[in-house]
Scaffold this motif. Structure first.
Motif, PDB file in Angstrom:
ATOM      1  N   GLU A 196       0.844  -1.198   0.000  1.00  0.00           N
ATOM      2  CA  GLU A 196       0.000   0.000   0.000  1.00  0.00           C
ATOM      3  C   GLU A 196       0.879   1.246   0.000  1.00  0.00           C
ATOM      4  N   HIS A 197       0.334   2.340  -0.548  1.00  0.00           N
ATOM      5  CA  HIS A 197       1.119   3.537  -0.788  1.00  0.00           C
ATOM      6  C   HIS A 197       1.734   4.149   0.461  1.00  0.00           C
ATOM      7  N   TRP A 198       1.072   4.029   1.605  1.00  0.00           N
ATOM      8  CA  TRP A 198       1.564   4.688   2.813  1.00  0.00           C
ATOM      9  C   TRP A 198       2.809   4.019   3.390  1.00  0.00           C
ATOM     10  N   GLU A 199       3.105   2.781   2.965  1.00  0.00           N
ATOM     11  CA  GLU A 199       4.227   2.057   3.528  1.00  0.00           C
ATOM     12  C   GLU A 199       5.571   2.618   3.056  1.00  0.00           C
ATOM     13  N   ASP A 200       6.552   2.508   3.915  1.00  0.00           N
ATOM     14  CA  ASP A 200       7.924   2.870   3.581  1.00  0.00           C
ATOM     15  C   ASP A 200       8.577   1.652   2.936  1.00  0.00           C
ATOM     16  N   SER A 201       8.520   1.587   1.609  1.00  0.00           N
ATOM     17  CA  SER A 201       9.070   0.460   0.866  1.00  0.00           C
ATOM     18  C   SER A 201      10.136   0.945  -0.111  1.00  0.00           C
ATOM     19  N   PRO A 202      11.055   0.081  -0.496  1.00  0.00           N
ATOM     20  CA  PRO A 202      12.061   0.471  -1.490  1.00  0.00           C
ATOM     21  C   PRO A 202      11.410   0.895  -2.799  1.00  0.00           C
ATOM     22  N   PRO A 206       5.706  -2.962  -5.579  1.00  0.00           N
ATOM     23  CA  PRO A 206       4.293  -2.803  -5.928  1.00  0.00           C
ATOM     24  C   PRO A 206       3.502  -2.201  -4.781  1.00  0.00           C
ATOM     25  N   GLN A 207       2.714  -1.171  -5.089  1.00  0.00           N
ATOM     26  CA  GLN A 207       1.897  -0.519  -4.076  1.00  0.00           C
ATOM     27  C   GLN A 207       0.611  -0.012  -4.701  1.00  0.00           C
ATOM     28  N   THR A 208      -0.476  -0.085  -3.965  1.00  0.00           N
ATOM     29  CA  THR A 208      -1.750   0.487  -4.376  1.00  0.00           C
ATOM     30  C   THR A 208      -2.313   1.295  -3.210  1.00  0.00           C
ATOM     31  N   SER A 209      -3.421   1.965  -3.445  1.00  0.00           N
ATOM     32  CA  SER A 209      -4.053   2.765  -2.402  1.00  0.00           C
ATOM     33  C   SER A 209      -4.593   1.874  -1.287  1.00  0.00           C
ATOM     34  N   ALA A 210      -4.544   2.401  -0.077  1.00  0.00           N
ATOM     35  CA  ALA A 210      -5.114   1.672   1.049  1.00  0.00           C
ATOM     36  C   ALA A 210      -6.590   1.403   0.804  1.00  0.00           C
ATOM     37  N   TYR A 211      -7.045   0.245   1.196  1.00  0.00           N
ATOM     38  CA  TYR A 211      -8.435  -0.209   1.089  1.00  0.00           C
ATOM     39  C   TYR A 211      -8.863  -0.592  -0.325  1.00  0.00           C
ATOM     40  N   TRP A 229      -2.497  -5.206 -10.124  1.00  0.00           N
ATOM     41  CA  TRP A 229      -3.191  -4.209  -9.308  1.00  0.00           C
ATOM     42  C   TRP A 229      -2.588  -2.835  -9.603  1.00  0.00           C
ATOM     43  N   SER A 230      -3.147  -2.162 -10.572  1.00  0.00           N
ATOM     44  CA  SER A 230      -2.582  -0.892 -11.032  1.00  0.00           C
ATOM     45  C   SER A 230      -3.115   0.273 -10.212  1.00  0.00           C
ATOM     46  N   THR A 231      -2.386   1.385 -10.279  1.00  0.00           N
ATOM     47  CA  THR A 231      -2.844   2.606  -9.618  1.00  0.00           C
ATOM     48  C   THR A 231      -4.172   3.051 -10.186  1.00  0.00           C
ATOM     49  N   GLU A 232      -4.335   2.865 -11.498  1.00  0.00           N
ATOM     50  CA  GLU A 232      -5.590   3.272 -12.133  1.00  0.00           C
ATOM     51  C   GLU A 232      -6.765   2.490 -11.577  1.00  0.00           C
ATOM     52  N   ALA A 233      -6.547   1.177 -11.376  1.00  0.00           N
ATOM     53  CA  ALA A 233      -7.629   0.361 -10.826  1.00  0.00           C
ATOM     54  C   ALA A 233      -7.985   0.810  -9.424  1.00  0.00           C
ATOM     55  N   ALA A 234      -6.965   1.152  -8.642  1.00  0.00           N
ATOM     56  CA  ALA A 234      -7.217   1.624  -7.281  1.00  0.00           C
ATOM     57  C   ALA A 234      -7.997   2.923  -7.298  1.00  0.00           C
ATOM     58  N   GLU A 235      -7.644   3.828  -8.224  1.00  0.00           N
ATOM     59  CA  GLU A 235      -8.333   5.116  -8.290  1.00  0.00           C
ATOM     60  C   GLU A 235      -9.774   4.933  -8.742  1.00  0.00           C
ATOM     61  N   ASP A 236     -10.029   3.917  -9.577  1.00  0.00           N
ATOM     62  CA  ASP A 236     -11.396   3.658 -10.001  1.00  0.00           C
ATOM     63  C   ASP A 236     -12.275   3.270  -8.832  1.00  0.00           C
ATOM     64  N   GLY A 238     -11.960   4.421  -5.864  1.00  0.00           N
ATOM     65  CA  GLY A 238     -12.231   5.636  -5.092  1.00  0.00           C
ATOM     66  C   GLY A 238     -11.792   5.501  -3.658  1.00  0.00           C
ATOM     67  N   GLU A 239     -11.098   6.489  -3.157  1.00  0.00           N
ATOM     68  CA  GLU A 239     -10.653   6.456  -1.774  1.00  0.00           C
ATOM     69  C   GLU A 239     -11.609   7.254  -0.904  1.00  0.00           C
ATOM     70  N   LYS A 240     -12.056   6.643   0.180  1.00  0.00           N
ATOM     71  CA  LYS A 240     -12.994   7.308   1.071  1.00  0.00           C
ATOM     72  C   LYS A 240     -12.270   8.082   2.170  1.00  0.00           C
ATOM     73  N   VAL A 241     -11.016   7.729   2.392  1.00  0.00           N
ATOM     74  CA  VAL A 241     -10.199   8.461   3.353  1.00  0.00           C
ATOM     75  C   VAL A 241      -8.827   8.640   2.752  1.00  0.00           C
ATOM     76  N   SER A 242      -8.047   9.553   3.274  1.00  0.00           N
ATOM     77  CA  SER A 242      -6.694   9.751   2.762  1.00  0.00           C
ATOM     78  C   SER A 242      -5.819   8.593   3.162  1.00  0.00           C
ATOM     79  N   VAL A 243      -4.724   8.411   2.430  1.00  0.00           N
ATOM     80  CA  VAL A 243      -3.789   7.346   2.759  1.00  0.00           C
ATOM     81  C   VAL A 243      -3.199   7.560   4.148  1.00  0.00           C
ATOM     82  N   GLN A 244      -2.896   8.797   4.473  1.00  0.00           N
ATOM     83  CA  GLN A 244      -2.337   9.074   5.794  1.00  0.00           C
ATOM     84  C   GLN A 244      -3.328   8.721   6.885  1.00  0.00           C
TER      85      GLN A 244
END
Length: 254
Positions: A196-202, A206-211, A229-236, A238-244
């Motif tokens: 997930e995007h909020w993680e501190d990874s190298p 691979p990362q997508t939006s939380a939830y 699992w693409s960023t576009e698919a995650a954005e489709d 919709g995020e109900k809360v911020s990643v933070q």
């Protein structure tokens, strides 16, 4: 039994807020540990290993079931272990088998979980049916347990593959196994983490939006490699809360 003091609602909330500071510190420390695991060096597994499975004899690479990551818990169920032949080790049964979440969520993160014992496969299937366990469980046929530190005590090994090359990435045993069982606890010990995007990874992991990838366990229809699992698919989605906020509060219900 000497109980704590009885206080008013406001005093109780003050005490909770004070303790919450320590809980947040613990959460951040746990996240930092998971980030450090993602930067652990890898050890290539060049030796061939064999397991008896419901699909016939399979290699360690086969246990990945085509996914990128594999987690193997060594469960003690075999002659000479307390409970045999009716039960596996009480600790393995309680700490691991009874606590494993639905593996479909791990599969959706390109990760396979399996238990491994020295009991014959027929006995494993009988035990699973008796106890209502549904996770994959295979029979060790060679030195896998001795080579990976689980011949005399339980433990959980994490692996990753690059094509047909298999690498050992992390190992947890003793009291560390007590904290495993949930989807996130297993993902946090892997080389790719929760992805997930909020993680501190190298960079490049691979990362997508939380939830965005969460589904009911009977609703996953595609568990192809995580690159799907693409960023576009995650954005489709919709995020109900911020990643933070997701990382800080874990709240997707409001």
């Amino acid at each position: 039994m000497k109980t704590p003091p009885i206080v008013s609602a406001s005093a109780w909330e003050d005490a909770r807020q004070e303790l919450l500071v320590q809980e947040k510190e613990l959460t951040r420390a746990r996240d930092a540990m998971a980030a450090a695991r993602r930067r652990m060096p890898w050890f290539e597994v060049e030796k061939e290993y064999s397991f008896d499975t419901p699909h016939g004899r399979r290699s360690l690479l086969d246990l990945f079931e085509g996914r990128r990551q594999l987690i193997v818990y060594r469960a003690f169920f075999e002659p000479g272990v307390h409970g045999w032949p009716d039960h596996a080790c009480p600790g393995c049964s309680f700490v691991t088998a009874d606590q494993v979440g639905h593996v479909a969520h791990l599969n959706a993160r390109n990760t396979t979980l399996t238990l491994a014992s020295r009991a014959p496969l027929a006995d494993i299937e009988r035990l699973k049916a008796r106890m209502g366990w549904r996770m994959p469980w295979v029979t060790i046929l060679d030195d896998f347990d001795a080579d990976f530190g689980v011949d005399e005590w339980h433990g959980t090994n994490a692996f990753i593959r690059e094509g047909d090359r298999v690498f050992r990435t992390y190992f947890i045993n003793e009291r560390g196994d007590e904290a495993l069982g949930s989807t996130f606890s297993y993902l946090d010990m892997t080389a790719l983490g929760r992805q997930e995007h909020w993680e501190d990874s190298p960079e490049g992991y691979p990362q997508t939006s939380a939830y965005s990838w969460w589904k009911w366990h009977d609703s996953y229809t595609d568990t192809r490699p995580v690159e799907w699992w693409s960023t576009e698919a995650a954005e489709d989605e919709g995020e109900k809360v911020s990643v933070q906020a997701a990382a800080e509060h874990g709240d997707c219900c409001h």
